[in-house]
Design a protein around this motif. Structure first.
Motif, mmCIF file in Angstrom:
data_model
loop_
_atom_site.group_PDB
_atom_site.id
_atom_site.type_symbol
_atom_site.label_atom_id
_atom_site.label_comp_id
_atom_site.label_asym_id
_atom_site.label_seq_id
_atom_site.Cartn_x
_atom_site.Cartn_y
_atom_site.Cartn_z
ATOM 1 N N THR A 75 -38.821 -34.809 3.493
ATOM 2 C CA THR A 75 -40.206 -34.362 3.577
ATOM 3 C C THR A 75 -41.157 -35.552 3.431
ATOM 4 O OG1 THR A 75 -39.532 -32.293 2.528
ATOM 5 C CG2 THR A 75 -41.887 -32.759 2.602
ATOM 6 N N THR A 76 -42.036 -35.733 4.401
ATOM 7 C CA THR A 76 -43.075 -36.756 4.275
ATOM 8 C C THR A 76 -43.919 -36.425 3.047
ATOM 9 O OG1 THR A 76 -43.129 -37.070 6.666
ATOM 10 C CG2 THR A 76 -45.033 -37.858 5.414
ATOM 11 N N THR A 77 -44.032 -37.368 2.145
ATOM 12 C CA THR A 77 -44.621 -37.091 0.836
ATOM 13 C C THR A 77 -45.747 -38.066 0.536
ATOM 14 O OG1 THR A 77 -42.467 -36.313 0.042
ATOM 15 C CG2 THR A 77 -44.122 -36.847 -1.636
ATOM 16 N N ALA A 78 -46.898 -37.532 0.157
ATOM 17 C CA ALA A 78 -48.027 -38.357 -0.266
ATOM 18 C C ALA A 78 -48.436 -37.917 -1.661
ATOM 19 C CB ALA A 78 -49.200 -38.221 0.696
ATOM 20 N N VAL A 79 -48.467 -38.858 -2.581
ATOM 21 C CA VAL A 79 -48.815 -38.578 -3.974
ATOM 22 C C VAL A 79 -50.080 -39.335 -4.335
ATOM 23 C CG1 VAL A 79 -48.087 -38.783 -6.385
ATOM 24 C CG2 VAL A 79 -46.400 -38.210 -4.626
ATOM 25 N N ILE A 80 -51.091 -38.594 -4.731
ATOM 26 C CA ILE A 80 -52.331 -39.189 -5.222
ATOM 27 C C ILE A 80 -52.201 -39.440 -6.719
ATOM 28 C CG2 ILE A 80 -54.660 -38.524 -5.930
ATOM 29 C CD1 ILE A 80 -55.179 -37.468 -3.285
ATOM 30 N N LEU B 2 -55.646 -44.699 8.919
ATOM 31 C CA LEU B 2 -54.392 -44.651 8.168
ATOM 32 C C LEU B 2 -53.321 -43.937 8.975
ATOM 33 C CD1 LEU B 2 -52.873 -45.041 5.408
ATOM 34 C CD2 LEU B 2 -53.705 -42.761 4.790
ATOM 35 N N ALA B 3 -52.088 -44.405 8.858
ATOM 36 C CA ALA B 3 -50.931 -43.697 9.394
ATOM 37 C C ALA B 3 -49.955 -43.436 8.267
ATOM 38 C CB ALA B 3 -50.257 -44.513 10.500
ATOM 39 N N LEU B 4 -49.399 -42.226 8.236
ATOM 40 C CA LEU B 4 -48.303 -41.884 7.332
ATOM 41 C C LEU B 4 -47.112 -41.494 8.188
ATOM 42 C CD1 LEU B 4 -50.125 -39.768 4.575
ATOM 43 C CD2 LEU B 4 -49.495 -42.185 4.498
ATOM 44 N N TYR B 5 -45.914 -41.881 7.756
ATOM 45 C CA TYR B 5 -44.741 -41.807 8.611
ATOM 46 C C TYR B 5 -43.749 -40.729 8.173
ATOM 47 C CZ TYR B 5 -46.630 -46.229 10.212
ATOM 48 O OH TYR B 5 -47.473 -47.203 10.707
ATOM 49 N N GLU B 6 -42.943 -40.283 9.146
ATOM 50 C CA GLU B 6 -41.920 -39.272 8.887
ATOM 51 C C GLU B 6 -40.975 -39.733 7.774
ATOM 52 O OE1 GLU B 6 -41.627 -36.295 10.199
ATOM 53 O OE2 GLU B 6 -43.078 -36.410 11.830
ATOM 54 N N GLY B 7 -40.799 -38.897 6.769
ATOM 55 C CA GLY B 7 -39.878 -39.199 5.691
ATOM 56 C C GLY B 7 -40.378 -40.195 4.671
ATOM 57 N N GLU B 8 -41.604 -40.630 4.818
ATOM 58 C CA GLU B 8 -42.150 -41.644 3.919
ATOM 59 C C GLU B 8 -42.548 -41.050 2.574
ATOM 60 O OE1 GLU B 8 -45.565 -45.137 4.046
ATOM 61 O OE2 GLU B 8 -45.831 -43.406 5.343
ATOM 62 N N PHE B 9 -42.413 -41.860 1.532
ATOM 63 C CA PHE B 9 -42.983 -41.557 0.221
ATOM 64 C C PHE B 9 -44.140 -42.534 0.028
ATOM 65 C CE2 PHE B 9 -41.978 -39.718 -4.112
ATOM 66 C CZ PHE B 9 -43.090 -40.230 -4.741
ATOM 67 N N ALA B 10 -45.361 -42.030 0.182
ATOM 68 C CA ALA B 10 -46.547 -42.874 0.068
ATOM 69 C C ALA B 10 -47.308 -42.520 -1.199
ATOM 70 C CB ALA B 10 -47.455 -42.699 1.276
ATOM 71 N N VAL B 11 -47.811 -43.528 -1.879
ATOM 72 C CA VAL B 11 -48.674 -43.324 -3.039
ATOM 73 C C VAL B 11 -50.078 -43.768 -2.661
ATOM 74 C CG1 VAL B 11 -49.241 -44.172 -5.348
ATOM 75 C CG2 VAL B 11 -46.922 -43.432 -4.838
ATOM 76 N N LEU B 12 -51.042 -42.871 -2.846
ATOM 77 C CA LEU B 12 -52.450 -43.182 -2.635
ATOM 78 C C LEU B 12 -53.058 -43.441 -4.009
ATOM 79 C CD1 LEU B 12 -53.365 -40.411 -0.006
ATOM 80 C CD2 LEU B 12 -52.171 -42.580 0.326
ATOM 81 N N LEU B 13 -53.398 -44.690 -4.241
ATOM 82 C CA LEU B 13 -53.747 -45.157 -5.586
ATOM 83 C C LEU B 13 -55.221 -45.526 -5.662
ATOM 84 C CD1 LEU B 13 -52.520 -46.074 -8.382
ATOM 85 C CD2 LEU B 13 -52.220 -48.329 -7.340
ATOM 86 N N GLY B 14 -55.836 -45.166 -6.770
ATOM 87 C CA GLY B 14 -57.219 -45.571 -6.969
ATOM 88 C C GLY B 14 -57.881 -44.772 -8.064
ATOM 89 N N ASP C 146 -44.676 -47.933 -7.968
ATOM 90 C CA ASP C 146 -43.383 -48.611 -7.804
ATOM 91 C C ASP C 146 -42.346 -47.730 -7.114
ATOM 92 O OD1 ASP C 146 -44.376 -50.865 -9.060
ATOM 93 O OD2 ASP C 146 -43.625 -50.304 -11.039
ATOM 94 N N MET C 147 -42.579 -46.404 -7.071
ATOM 95 C CA MET C 147 -41.639 -45.486 -6.437
ATOM 96 C C MET C 147 -41.776 -45.450 -4.921
ATOM 97 S SD MET C 147 -42.031 -42.079 -8.774
ATOM 98 C CE MET C 147 -41.006 -41.167 -7.602
ATOM 99 N N ALA C 148 -42.910 -45.886 -4.411
ATOM 100 C CA ALA C 148 -43.304 -45.614 -3.038
ATOM 101 C C ALA C 148 -42.675 -46.551 -2.016
ATOM 102 C CB ALA C 148 -44.820 -45.700 -2.927
ATOM 103 N N HIS C 149 -42.557 -46.045 -0.782
ATOM 104 C CA HIS C 149 -42.306 -46.945 0.336
ATOM 105 C C HIS C 149 -43.536 -47.817 0.561
ATOM 106 C CE1 HIS C 149 -39.377 -43.680 1.579
ATOM 107 N NE2 HIS C 149 -38.638 -44.746 1.692
ATOM 108 N N ARG C 150 -44.722 -47.169 0.531
ATOM 109 C CA ARG C 150 -45.984 -47.890 0.699
ATOM 110 C C ARG C 150 -47.001 -47.402 -0.322
ATOM 111 N NH1 ARG C 150 -48.956 -47.446 5.952
ATOM 112 N NH2 ARG C 150 -48.145 -45.323 5.822
ATOM 113 N N VAL C 151 -47.862 -48.318 -0.721
ATOM 114 C CA VAL C 151 -48.942 -48.011 -1.653
ATOM 115 C C VAL C 151 -50.267 -48.283 -0.945
ATOM 116 C CG1 VAL C 151 -49.929 -48.441 -3.923
ATOM 117 C CG2 VAL C 151 -47.463 -48.762 -3.547
ATOM 118 N N VAL C 152 -51.090 -47.241 -0.831
ATOM 119 C CA VAL C 152 -52.389 -47.362 -0.187
ATOM 120 C C VAL C 152 -53.448 -47.290 -1.282
ATOM 121 C CG1 VAL C 152 -53.933 -46.431 1.573
ATOM 122 C CG2 VAL C 152 -51.446 -46.204 1.852
#
Length: 245
Positions: A202-207, A40-52, A215-221
């Protein structure tokens, strides 16, 4: 995995990179495979949602990214630093200087005001923002001198977010930040996290196990059984205020 278009940058810088991450818990009678070869890669300034669902490996991965745990096998980098080769002292410094954590339960000190709870972090940070500024960012400017018992659940969670961002971390790692909240209150908390990502970069990852938040995310993992099941890039993101569940 797909690279998100963030802030118009066609080639965003990588904040986190994992290669072949596995995590096995040996309970004596049985081995539990929490992660199974995660790249996995997460990027500078990204809003990523880790879903499951629960048990899919999301929290284990977040703890490894945050330097709270080590994988059984594989490699993890934060920018140019290999976390899997770091000493305990280096990991402590990494957590202190680079990472803000937000958990499902707020972990506030009951005998301290909102401002004093935030100042617990600012006293040890390299170049912190003022506690009042951090509380203002999450919409609690008028509640700085209130104790946790005088605050709602959503307000307490926003104090926890203010505490996490007051040291100006490079990354914000959120584990089920709305899990203990109703939908209306949860949206207010998501707006605070959204603002931190947008305004501070801030690079942000939300579980979460809540698919609506994706729906808020740049990417959904999406995770399943300790592995990444799929990655989706949102062409159009929905603001927190429009999220319902």
């Amino acid at each position: 995995m797909g690279t998100p278009a963030i802030s118009g940058d066609p080639k965003p810088q990588i904040t986190f990179q994992t290669k072949g991450i596995t995590k096995v818990y040996d309970t004596g009678d049985v081995q539990v495979h929490a992660l199974r070869g995660v790249d996995l890669a997460l990027y500078e300034g990204e809003f990523a949602v880790l879903l499951g669902p629960s048990g899919s490996g999301k929290s284990t991965l977040l703890n490894i990214l945050g330097g709270l745990d080590q994988p059984t096998d594989g490699q993890v980098w934060f920018r140019n630093q290999e976390l899997t080769a770091a000493s305990e002292r280096e990991l402590t410094r990494y957590r202190r200087d680079n990472v803000g954590f937000v958990f499902q339960f707020y972990n506030l000190v009951p005998s301290l005001t909102a401002r004093e709870n935030v100042e617990l972090v600012t006293e040890i940070a390299r170049s912190p923002m003022d506690a009042r500024e951090a509380l203002d960012i999450v919409g609690l400017k008028e509640r700085v001198d209130h104790f946790p018992a005088q605050l709602s659940g959503g307000e307490q969670q926003r104090v926890a977010i203010a505490r996490a961002i007051a040291k100006r971390p490079d990354v914000l790692l959120c584990d089920e930040p709305t899990g203990a909240l109703d939908s209306q209150t949860g949206v207010i908390v998501l707006e605070a996290i959204e603002r931190v990502n947008a305004e501070l970069g801030t690079t942000t990852a939300v579980i979460t196990h809540n698919a609506s938040i994706a729906d808020m995310a740049h990417r959904v993992v999406s995770f399943a059984d300790g592995a990444i099941a799929r990655v989706v890039v949102n062409d159009a993101r929905k603001p927190a205020r429009d999220i319902t569940w």
